[in-house]
Design a protein around this motif. Structure first.
Motif, PDB file in Angstrom:
ATOM      1  N   ASN A 319      37.739  30.652  33.550  1.00 20.10           N
ATOM      2  CA  ASN A 319      36.917  31.852  33.392  1.00 20.10           C
ATOM      3  C   ASN A 319      35.840  31.923  34.464  1.00 20.10           C
ATOM      4  OD1 ASN A 319      37.420  33.620  30.849  1.00 20.10           O
ATOM      5  ND2 ASN A 319      37.757  31.524  30.119  1.00 20.10           N
ATOM      6  N   GLU A 320      35.206  30.795  34.732  1.00 21.11           N
ATOM      7  CA  GLU A 320      34.165  30.773  35.767  1.00 21.11           C
ATOM      8  C   GLU A 320      34.752  31.073  37.139  1.00 21.11           C
ATOM      9  OE1 GLU A 320      32.494  26.920  35.319  1.00 21.11           O
ATOM     10  OE2 GLU A 320      31.200  27.483  33.634  1.00 21.11           O
ATOM     11  N   ASN A 321      35.924  30.506  37.406  1.00 18.92           N
ATOM     12  CA  ASN A 321      36.575  30.765  38.697  1.00 18.92           C
ATOM     13  C   ASN A 321      37.005  32.226  38.820  1.00 18.92           C
ATOM     14  OD1 ASN A 321      36.297  28.152  39.666  1.00 18.92           O
ATOM     15  ND2 ASN A 321      38.252  27.469  38.799  1.00 18.92           N
ATOM     16  N   LEU A 322      37.474  32.810  37.702  1.00 14.36           N
ATOM     17  CA  LEU A 322      37.876  34.217  37.720  1.00 14.36           C
ATOM     18  C   LEU A 322      36.682  35.117  38.013  1.00 14.36           C
ATOM     19  CD1 LEU A 322      39.977  36.428  37.345  1.00 14.36           C
ATOM     20  CD2 LEU A 322      39.538  36.338  34.874  1.00 14.36           C
ATOM     21  N   GLU A 323      35.572  34.848  37.380  1.00 17.10           N
ATOM     22  CA  GLU A 323      34.365  35.640  37.633  1.00 17.10           C
ATOM     23  C   GLU A 323      33.972  35.561  39.112  1.00 17.10           C
ATOM     24  OE1 GLU A 323      31.274  34.412  35.013  1.00 17.10           O
ATOM     25  OE2 GLU A 323      32.355  34.987  33.192  1.00 17.10           O
ATOM     26  N   ARG A 324      34.059  34.384  39.656  1.00 21.72           N
ATOM     27  CA  ARG A 324      33.711  34.207  41.068  1.00 21.72           C
ATOM     28  C   ARG A 324      34.684  34.955  41.968  1.00 21.72           C
ATOM     29  NH1 ARG A 324      33.550  28.340  44.157  1.00 21.72           N
ATOM     30  NH2 ARG A 324      33.107  29.122  46.259  1.00 21.72           N
ATOM     31  N   ALA A 325      35.977  34.884  41.666  1.00 16.78           N
ATOM     32  CA  ALA A 325      36.979  35.576  42.474  1.00 16.78           C
ATOM     33  C   ALA A 325      36.780  37.086  42.422  1.00 16.78           C
ATOM     34  CB  ALA A 325      38.385  35.206  41.992  1.00 16.78           C
ATOM     35  N   LEU A 326      36.506  37.614  41.227  1.00 17.44           N
ATOM     36  CA  LEU A 326      36.270  39.058  41.082  1.00 17.44           C
ATOM     37  C   LEU A 326      35.035  39.494  41.870  1.00 17.44           C
ATOM     38  CD1 LEU A 326      37.034  39.398  37.252  1.00 17.44           C
ATOM     39  CD2 LEU A 326      38.352  40.420  39.133  1.00 17.44           C
ATOM     40  N   ALA A 327      33.999  38.657  41.852  1.00 16.95           N
ATOM     41  CA  ALA A 327      32.790  38.977  42.606  1.00 16.95           C
ATOM     42  C   ALA A 327      33.068  39.000  44.108  1.00 16.95           C
ATOM     43  CB  ALA A 327      31.694  37.963  42.278  1.00 16.95           C
ATOM     44  N   LEU A 328      33.881  38.049  44.568  1.00 17.08           N
ATOM     45  CA  LEU A 328      34.217  38.004  45.992  1.00 17.08           C
ATOM     46  C   LEU A 328      35.025  39.228  46.414  1.00 17.08           C
ATOM     47  CD1 LEU A 328      35.120  34.213  46.362  1.00 17.08           C
ATOM     48  CD2 LEU A 328      33.179  35.393  47.419  1.00 17.08           C
ATOM     49  N   VAL A 329      35.958  39.641  45.566  1.00 17.00           N
ATOM     50  CA  VAL A 329      36.750  40.839  45.866  1.00 17.00           C
ATOM     51  C   VAL A 329      35.845  42.055  45.929  1.00 17.00           C
ATOM     52  CG1 VAL A 329      38.505  42.405  44.959  1.00 17.00           C
ATOM     53  CG2 VAL A 329      38.905  39.926  44.927  1.00 17.00           C
ATOM     54  N   LYS A 330      34.911  42.121  44.997  1.00 11.47           N
ATOM     55  CA  LYS A 330      33.967  43.243  44.969  1.00 11.47           C
ATOM     56  C   LYS A 330      33.105  43.276  46.248  1.00 11.47           C
ATOM     57  CE  LYS A 330      30.469  45.359  41.984  1.00 11.47           C
ATOM     58  NZ  LYS A 330      29.708  45.217  40.716  1.00 11.47           N
ATOM     59  N   GLU A 331      32.675  42.095  46.686  1.00 13.51           N
ATOM     60  CA  GLU A 331      31.879  42.017  47.929  1.00 13.51           C
ATOM     61  C   GLU A 331      32.697  42.499  49.120  1.00 13.51           C
ATOM     62  OE1 GLU A 331      30.343  38.129  48.550  1.00 13.51           O
ATOM     63  OE2 GLU A 331      29.222  38.093  46.659  1.00 13.51           O
ATOM     64  N   GLU A 332      33.968  42.065  49.171  1.00 17.02           N
ATOM     65  CA  GLU A 332      34.826  42.476  50.286  1.00 17.02           C
ATOM     66  C   GLU A 332      35.033  43.978  50.313  1.00 17.02           C
ATOM     67  OE1 GLU A 332      38.461  40.339  49.979  1.00 17.02           O
ATOM     68  OE2 GLU A 332      37.609  38.433  50.648  1.00 17.02           O
ATOM     69  N   LYS A 333      35.204  44.575  49.162  1.00 20.12           N
ATOM     70  CA  LYS A 333      35.372  46.033  49.107  1.00 20.12           C
ATOM     71  C   LYS A 333      34.103  46.733  49.504  1.00 20.12           C
ATOM     72  CE  LYS A 333      39.030  46.217  45.622  1.00 20.12           C
ATOM     73  NZ  LYS A 333      39.399  46.634  44.248  1.00 20.12           N
ATOM     74  N   GLY A 334      32.949  46.152  49.148  1.00 16.20           N
ATOM     75  CA  GLY A 334      31.660  46.749  49.523  1.00 16.20           C
ATOM     76  C   GLY A 334      31.476  46.699  51.020  1.00 16.20           C
ATOM     77  N   GLU A 335      31.926  45.605  51.655  1.00 21.20           N
ATOM     78  CA  GLU A 335      31.796  45.466  53.113  1.00 21.20           C
ATOM     79  C   GLU A 335      32.684  46.459  53.823  1.00 21.20           C
ATOM     80  OE1 GLU A 335      30.817  40.659  53.123  1.00 21.20           O
ATOM     81  OE2 GLU A 335      32.687  41.465  53.956  1.00 21.20           O
ATOM     82  N   ASN A 336      33.864  46.729  53.217  1.00 25.19           N
ATOM     83  CA  ASN A 336      34.780  47.660  53.851  1.00 25.19           C
ATOM     84  C   ASN A 336      34.303  49.090  53.645  1.00 25.19           C
ATOM     85  OD1 ASN A 336      36.428  45.591  54.651  1.00 25.19           O
ATOM     86  ND2 ASN A 336      37.721  45.678  52.816  1.00 25.19           N
TER      87      ASN A 336
END
Length: 336
Positions: A319-336
């Motif tokens: 669960n902790e790893n999933l939250e981190r992965a989702l946050a990273l994906v969100k950051e990448e989309k924000g950068e794009n």
């Protein structure tokens, strides 16, 4: 009559004195090197008459796994004035202490061996490896290089490796080795080079170590991991598989193989390797976590979700790893 008695006494005195002088002189037993059960419980035998006899007794005790007695006999061998094998004996004493995790006495014995013989390659190697493991990298490296240089001297080579001068692949490749060369020292120098991200040098050290012992699973594994860290995944896979041929159950090599498959995009193969040593939820979490730290959080998410679905009530890590992965994906989309 008195003269005859005096002559007999005088003759007896010289006979006793002669016998006394014929025995080798020995110092006291060095208790600072001993750590075992009370000495008086070890042996009631007649004391050894020579260094060689004491060493032989120690060897027999070591073969029988009687480590206290082996220590006792080896230490007794050091007390002979004309002792010629102190470096080898002290090395054996160090190995016994090291096998018992008594690192301070092991270090003392190895240092004494090197003091007795500055070119004692096995002791130089042990000191180099252990100092490096404990975090004293510079000190450890200096002993490892001394071991290599002592080996070059043994082989009548003029080459020397000095950490204050440039060490390159050409120099390492030119070093002479045979089946008695310090494979462990060569491999350890490879590890230190990898830690410094000098992967080309590391691979040269590992390759030289394999010239000493081509069947070393540990060296093959380290060489494979070095190629993985340098991004040559095909070569990394080849050496890692070669290591696993020697030691199929080696957890570290299996983990490295899974990392290589994931780096190559062969996710299912990586998952399959993890499943050889752990339950499927843990294997799925590992795959997700590694994909995430490899910069592929979007690909990590499905595997982490599968891990959670298989252990919904208590798989906190996924669960902790999933939250981190989702946050990273969100950051990448924000950068794009």
């Amino acid at each position: 009559m008195k003269l005859k008695i005096f002559t007999t006494m005088l003759t007896s005195f010289f006979l006793v004195l002669g016998c006394s002088n014929s025995n080798p002189k020995r110092d006291k037993f060095d208790t600072t090197l001993y750590d075992g059960r009370p000495i008086e419980t070890l042996s009631t035998d007649v004391p050894p008459l020579s260094e060689k006899e004491a060493i032989t007794r120690g060897d027999i005790a070591l073969t029988n796994n009687n480590l206290d007695l082996a220590l006792y006999e080896y230490i007794r061998s050091l007390s002979f004035e004309e002792a010629r094998f102190q470096d080898k004996t002290l090395y054996n004493i160090g190995r016994i202490h090291q096998s018992r995790n008594n690192n301070l006495l092991a270090e003392k014995a190895y240092l004494m061996a090197v003091k007795s013989n500055p070119n004692h390659i096995p002791s130089l190697t042990k000191l180099g490896v252990e100092y490096s493991k404990s975090g004293s990298i510079e000190l450890g490296e200096s002993y490892l290089l001394r071991a290599v240089n002592a080996d070059q001297a043994r082989l009548s080579s003029q080459l020397r490796v000095n950490k204050d001068k440039k060490i390159d692949n050409k120099l390492i490749q030119a070093l002479l080795v045979d089946n008695q060369s310090p494979e462990e020292a060569l491999m350890a120098l490879g590890v230190l080079a990898d830690v410094r991200e000098q992967h080309d040098l590391a691979q040269a050290w590992y390759s030289k170590a394999l010239m000493v012992d081509g069947s070393s699973a540990k060296t093959l594994m380290n060489l494979g991991y070095s190629y993985y860290m340098s991004g040559d995944y095909t070569t990394a896979q080849r050496f890692t598989l070669a290591s696993l041929e020697k030691q199929p159950e080696n957890d570290k090599a299996l983990n490295n193989l899974a990392l290589i498959y994931l780096a190559k995009g062969e996710v299912r193969r990586g998952l399959s390797v993890f499943q050889q040593k752990m339950e499927t939820p843990e294997a799925l979490n590992n795959v997700g976590y590694i994909l995430m730290i490899q910069g592929k959080p979007d690909k990590a998410i499905p595997y982490l979700q599968q891990a959670i679905n298989m252990k919904p009530n208590y798989y906190k890590v996924a669960n902790e790893n999933l939250e981190r992965a989702l946050a990273l994906v969100k950051e990448e989309k924000g950068e794009n």
